[in-house]
Design an enzyme around this catalytic site. Structure first.
Site, PDB file in Angstrom:
ATOM      1  CG  ASP A 189      34.268  39.348  38.552  1.00  0.00           C
ATOM      2  OD1 ASP A 189      34.810  38.550  38.212  1.00  0.00           O
ATOM      3  OD2 ASP A 189      35.159  40.141  38.626  1.00  0.00           O
ATOM      4  NE  ARG A 194      46.860  43.400  34.649  1.00  0.00           N
ATOM      5  CZ  ARG A 194      46.158  42.099  34.565  1.00  0.00           C
ATOM      6  NH1 ARG A 194      45.487  42.096  35.612  1.00  0.00           N
ATOM      7  NH2 ARG A 194      46.491  41.135  34.678  1.00  0.00           N
TER       8      ARG A 194
END
Length: 263
Positions: free
Chosen positions: A136, A36
């Site tokens: 979030d 990532r």
């Protein structure tokens, strides 16, 4: 392009994400981290992880991308469907009282919109007396959630009736109806922050499949902060793999990973 990724790089990244977001990365996550973050190196034109970590120290804007890269946002509509049956029964007991719900890991929005649909179905109207705060840490996921638009494969688990009642066609996908979107307020909240802008008391708190990314000490600190946010008869919904046995003085189980505050 492959990058040299040392044990020291990995340990430093583990320390940074734990300190900033509470996420405890195990050794098994090394390949995931490399995969990532190497995309970030490529996007920024950097040659080494050392350069990236140095940039992270001086560029606060990169922190969002760093956290977004290392968080996981898998979710579906009505995931762990039994929770929504419990929520439906719970909402019926709350009529005449303020109903505030916090969805603390909203990801791309499927969960808070499932909560909103459940409220609409419970009260048999598109404007039920329910306020849903959906938060979030991942700003990119929240941006998707706020659009309320999903490709057809993301809505496959929904019944035809729900699609027709709560969505409208939008290109190759579906978009949440405006009435449903008005029930949900999206906001970026890092659970590690000292202050959470959450209206209380909460009738329900959804924090599902998040605790598994934290160590026990962090879980305990969060549960200690969650408990006073709930009213005496509020409900806490955990993920299917998240047990609160280590916090039985804070929450009592009601079955199927649903809990209430301990007296």
């Amino acid at each position: 392009m492959d990058y040299h990724f040392t044990a020291e790089d990995f340990q430093r990244i583990r320390s940074l994400i734990h300190r900033h977001a509470g996420i405890a990365l195990s050794e098994a996550k090394r390949e995931m981290v490399y995969s990532r973050l190497s995309r970030r190196l490529r996007a920024l034109g950097l040659a080494t992880f050392g350069e990236y970590l140095a940039r992270l120290e001086r560029d606060r804007d990169e922190w969002d991308a760093f956290v977004n890269a290392l968080t996981t946002n898998f979710t579906t509509f009505f995931r762990e469907a039994h929770h929504f049956d419990v929520l439906r029964r719970h909402l019926r007991t709350r009529q005449g009282r303020p109903i505030r719900i916090w969805c603390a890991a909203a990801a791309t929005g499927e969960e808070p919109y499932s909560i909103a649909i459940t409220a609409c179905e419970t009260f048999e109207r598109l404007d039920p007396p329910v306020e849903i705060l959906a938060s979030d840490i991942d700003s990119h996921a929240l941006a998707i959630a706020a659009t309320g638009r999903y490709d057809n494969d993301r809505t496959r688990s929904l019944s035809t009736e729900r699609k027709q009642r709560y969505f409208v066609a939008d290109g190759e996908g579906l978009r949440v109806r405006d009435e449903l979107k008005r029930l949900v307020r999206f906001r970026r909240i890092n659970l590690m922050d000292a202050h959470w802008p959450v209206p209380t008391p909460l009738a329900a708190l959804f924090c599902r499949n998040v605790m598994i990314y934290f160590d026990k000490a962090t879980q305990r600190r969060l549960l200690e902060r969650f408990r006073p946010l709930l009213g005496a008869d509020g409900l806490y919904f955990a993920g299917h793999a998240e047990s609160l046995l280590h916090a039985s003085d804070l929450f009592q189980p009601l079955g199927h990973t649903v809990y209430r505050p301990a007296p």
